[in-house]
Scaffold this motif. Structure first.
Motif, PDB file in Angstrom:
ATOM      1  N   ASN A   1      53.397  35.343  40.050  1.00 38.06           N
ATOM      2  CA  ASN A   1      53.122  36.770  39.829  1.00 38.06           C
ATOM      3  C   ASN A   1      51.730  37.174  40.286  1.00 38.06           C
ATOM      4  OD1 ASN A   1      51.428  35.862  37.735  1.00 38.06           O
ATOM      5  ND2 ASN A   1      52.977  36.210  36.148  1.00 38.06           N
TER       6      ASN A   1
ATOM      7  N   ALA B   1      55.229  37.416  30.569  1.00 38.55           N
ATOM      8  CA  ALA B   1      54.884  36.419  31.585  1.00 38.55           C
ATOM      9  C   ALA B   1      53.430  35.985  31.468  1.00 38.55           C
ATOM     10  CB  ALA B   1      55.148  36.981  32.973  1.00 38.55           C
TER      11      ALA B   1
ATOM     12  N   ARG C   1      48.550  37.423  37.597  1.00 43.32           N
ATOM     13  CA  ARG C   1      48.318  38.651  36.852  1.00 43.32           C
ATOM     14  C   ARG C   1      49.066  38.612  35.527  1.00 43.32           C
ATOM     15  NH1 ARG C   1      47.724  44.034  40.559  1.00 43.32           N
ATOM     16  NH2 ARG C   1      46.114  43.242  41.970  1.00 43.32           N
TER      17      ARG C   1
END
Length: 285
Positions: free
Chosen positions: A229, A223, A232
């Motif tokens: 998220n 990711a 991060r």
């Protein structure tokens, strides 16, 4: 071009302690354990706005707690290019001077006429005090070990044969290596567009004060930092922030391969006396 933390040079005469050995902290029996992590800003209390940033924390082959940053943050030549056994250059968390030193500068490379340090060896070794706790989790980046490139070109600092973590990420037409970096303006990522002897050029931006800060390799398929998220990301440590240059893109980074290779070469020449020899990023959460 990133500012140099010249105030540390003045601090070299402030807290002299005779003898060598592990960095010591005093009067902290009742002080809670302090966590040290990538992207932590450090400075001297006399000049809190002249700061640099920690790129990675871990341990060396001799059991010492170690942090890595940029060598040009130290400046000066009196203590350059040698192991600094004396506790003459204290390092403080810029946001918690009351704790006292989190460590002591043990090595930095002389700038050798360059405002941003030696081309391939622009790094600093900090020995952290025993009271701190190492953490792989920074404000934005979790470091999952160190990047290894088994088939990559060897760092110019490497002994022969070079280890996998002393080999460089490619920047050719068919390479798609990306850095994810963390600094004052948050977390950013960008492709490595050029690799000059282990100095990576990338679109991932930084600003003054981010010198020495963390860069991780974006693992393909993982990711990217985003609102979803919490902005991060995670990946193996790939280098530290070096400078801005006249080029497109203007952002450059010193590869972890160059740092690790030089540490191993120096440690081989002078075993047990080299702070940071055999450095490994902590796995602590």
């Amino acid at each position: 071009m990133l500012r140099r933390l010249c105030t540390f040079v003045a601090a070299l005469v402030v807290t002299v302690t005779t003898g060598a050995g592990t960095a010591q902290a005093e009067g902290r029996a009742d002080t809670p354990t302090k966590r040290v992590y990538n992207a932590m800003q450090f400075a001297h209390p006399s000049a809190p706005d002249a700061f640099c940033t920690i790129g990675a924390v871990g341990t060396d082959d001799y059991g010492r707690k170690i942090a890595i940053s940029a060598g040009h943050c130290a400046g000066g030549t009196e203590y350059a290019d040698r192991e600094i056994h004396e506790n003459v250059a204290p390092v403080y968390d810029r946001h918690d001077f009351a704790f006292g030193p989190i460590g002591y500068m043990r090595y930095f490379k002389s700038p050798e006429g360059s405002m941003t340090g030696h081309a391939t060896k622009d790094y600093m070794v900090i020995e952290l005090v025993p009271e701190v706790t190492l953490s792989s989790q920074g404000p934005h980046l979790k470091q999952t070990g160190m990047v290894e490139v088994p088939s990559g070109a060897a760092s110019p600092n490497a002994l022969k044969p070079a280890l996998s973590n002393e080999r460089l990420l490619g920047a050719g037409l068919f390479d798609n290596n990306e850095l994810v970096v963390s600094g004052q303006s948050g977390v950013w990522y960008g492709r490595i567009t050029n690799n000059s002897s282990g100095i990576y050029q990338s679109h991932a931006p930084h600003q003054a004060g981010d010198s020495g800060g963390p860069a991780v390799w974006h693992v393909p398929g993982s990711a990217y930092p985003s609102e979803a998220n919490g902005f991060r990301a995670q990946g193996p440590w790939a280098g530290i922030t070096k400078a801005r240059i006249l080029g497109i893109p203007p952002y450059v980074y010193t590869s972890s391969a160059n740092i690790l290779a030089d540490l191993r070469a120096r440690d081989a020449a002078d075993p047990a006396d080299i702070y940071g020899g055999g450095f490994e990023v902590t796995a602590n959460p």
